[in-house]
Write an enzyme that holds these catalytic residues in place. Structure first.
Site, PDB file in Angstrom:
ATOM      1  CG  HIS A  73      -0.369   0.098   2.539  1.00  0.00           C
ATOM      2  ND1 HIS A  73      -0.169   1.295   3.192  1.00  0.00           N
ATOM      3  CD2 HIS A  73       0.070  -0.855   3.393  1.00  0.00           C
ATOM      4  CE1 HIS A  73       0.360   1.076   4.379  1.00  0.00           C
ATOM      5  NE2 HIS A  73       0.523  -0.221   4.531  1.00  0.00           N
ATOM      6  CG  ASP A 190       3.178   0.670   7.628  1.00  0.00           C
ATOM      7  OD1 ASP A 190       2.715   0.066   6.645  1.00  0.00           O
ATOM      8  OD2 ASP A 190       2.563   0.822   8.694  1.00  0.00           O
ATOM      9  CD  GLU A 224      -2.407  -1.496   5.837  1.00  0.00           C
ATOM     10  OE1 GLU A 224      -2.255  -2.451   6.610  1.00  0.00           O
ATOM     11  OE2 GLU A 224      -2.076  -0.325   6.143  1.00  0.00           O
ATOM     12  CD  GLU A 225      -1.169   2.778   7.505  1.00  0.00           C
ATOM     13  OE1 GLU A 225      -1.680   2.362   8.565  1.00  0.00           O
ATOM     14  OE2 GLU A 225       0.019   2.572   7.198  1.00  0.00           O
ATOM     15  CG  ASP A 245       2.195  -3.651   5.424  1.00  0.00           C
ATOM     16  OD1 ASP A 245       2.970  -2.759   5.827  1.00  0.00           O
ATOM     17  OD2 ASP A 245       0.972  -3.475   5.325  1.00  0.00           O
ATOM     18  CG  HIS A 325       1.781   3.190  12.715  1.00  0.00           C
ATOM     19  ND1 HIS A 325       0.444   3.029  13.007  1.00  0.00           N
ATOM     20  CD2 HIS A 325       1.949   2.613  11.503  1.00  0.00           C
ATOM     21  CE1 HIS A 325      -0.154   2.381  12.028  1.00  0.00           C
ATOM     22  NE2 HIS A 325       0.746   2.112  11.101  1.00  0.00           N
TER      23      HIS A 325
END
Length: 349
Positions: A73, A190, A224-225, A245, A325
């Site tokens: 993603h 990510d 995706e998030e 991922d 993150h």
């Protein structure tokens, strides 16, 4: 063991470029168009989906029913204007799992609905230590932090005159840095690092003139998030899907930033045992440095694919990424090991 240096160099360059294209969930058009064009430059059929992602056919017998879908993603964490405050500053709401604790003091770009971009900084309210005696004790939340615009604004009306309004997208600076020692540091590895890895795989297929034994597609998703990126656009011939991922790095896990992680289970449950064991055997055969881990707080595109009712075997791999993150770090060796595993599992099996 194959020398993949040229492909690793390529995927790192592609990753760096993509990292510098803002694409928080809901504002992904520019990044998706770039991804489509990069796959097309390599000679592959790449198209934008209605949802805004990119579906790429990498080759193989699409008339058979044993195809493989690789998912990554390009949407990232970010923010959205929730309120223009009376002092002209902005209260935000998060897009995805953006955390105000590690976003504090970061530079941002506010994208208005007309396309105008205004710069600012995400700060604690009353951020001067020499003024605010509660600075150290204040919990950082989306209500106690704000965007201070780099504009001469003193009121809500001043900010609204700039065209800024509720619902505008706020992009956080990625701060990309590639070190001489091979580390890749940036927000939003990510999952832009994995998009770079899939571009590296595509270049390998083209340059090495690989004849694929089964149909392989890549789906670069854009939601995706927020949990539904992989919920559609599964080609009929696909019997298996693997989310490429980030691999988690942290206490209690085995993976490092220099390895490829094979996930056996995450918060959504176990991955297909035949896929996990097949990935392990491919890693051993290819010489890819790998670890098998269980991720305690994680969900992937491929789980959204299954949740939408698709009948598929599923797996999850990724280069090891530390500080997920937050301000993330990986290594080119981790990316190369992920590429090596993909070549062995997807192209040679």
């Amino acid at each position: 063991m194959k020398d993949l240096t040229q492909y690793t160099d390529f995927l790192v360059r592609e990753t760096e470029t993509l990292l510098n294209i803002d694409s928080p969930t809901g504002y992904t058009e520019n990044a998706a168009a770039w991804v489509r064009d990069e796959f097309a430059k390599l000679g592959f059929d790449a198209r934008l989906t209605r949802k805004g992602g990119v579906l790429v056919f990498l080759g193989g017998p699409a008339e058979e029913d044993n195809g493989l879908l690789l998912e990554a993603h390009t949407d990232t964490l970010g923010g959205m204007v929730a309120e223009v405050k009376g002092n002209g500053r902005l209260r935000l709401t998060n897009l995805g799992g953006m955390n105000p604790n590690n976003a504090e003091t970061e530079n941002v770009r506010v994208v208005t609905k007309s396309g105008k971009i205004c710069e600012g900084t995400f700060q604690l309210c009353n951020a001067s230590l020499h003024v605010n005696k509660e600075y150290n004790d204040t919990k950082r939340t989306w209500d106690t932090c704000e965007v201070v615009l780099d504009e001469n604004v003193k009121s809500k009306e001043d900010t609204e005159k700039l065209g800024i309004a509720v619902g505008d997208i706020v992009c956080f600076e990625p701060n990309v840095r590639i070190t001489d020692t091979g580390y890749i540091k940036s927000r939003f590895l990510d999952d832009k690092l994995s998009v770079g890895i899939l571009l590296g795989l595509a270049k390998y297929i083209r340059d090495e003139k690989i004849t694929l034994k089964r149909a392989i597609y890549a789906h670069i998703t854009v939601y995706e998030e927020v949990g539904h990126g992989g919920a559609g656009n599964v080609p009929d011939c696909c019997a298996e899907a693997i989310s490429v991922d980030m691999g988690c790095v942290g206490e209690g896990l085995q993976c490092t930033e220099r390895q490829v992680s094979i996930c056996a289970k995450d918060s959504g449950g176990p991955y297909s045992y035949p896929v996990v064991t097949g990935l392990i055997e491919a890693a051993k055969k290819s010489g890819a440095d790998y670890a098998v881990d269980i991720y305690p707080s994680y969900g992937s595109d491929v789980e959204a694919t299954l949740g939408a009712g698709n009948d598929l075997r599923h797996g999850l791999i990724g280069a090891g990424v530390y500080a997920s993150h937050g301000y993330e770090r990986s290594h080119r060796r981790g990316a190369e090991n992920t590429l090596r595993l993909l070549i062995a599992y997807a192209l040679e099996n």
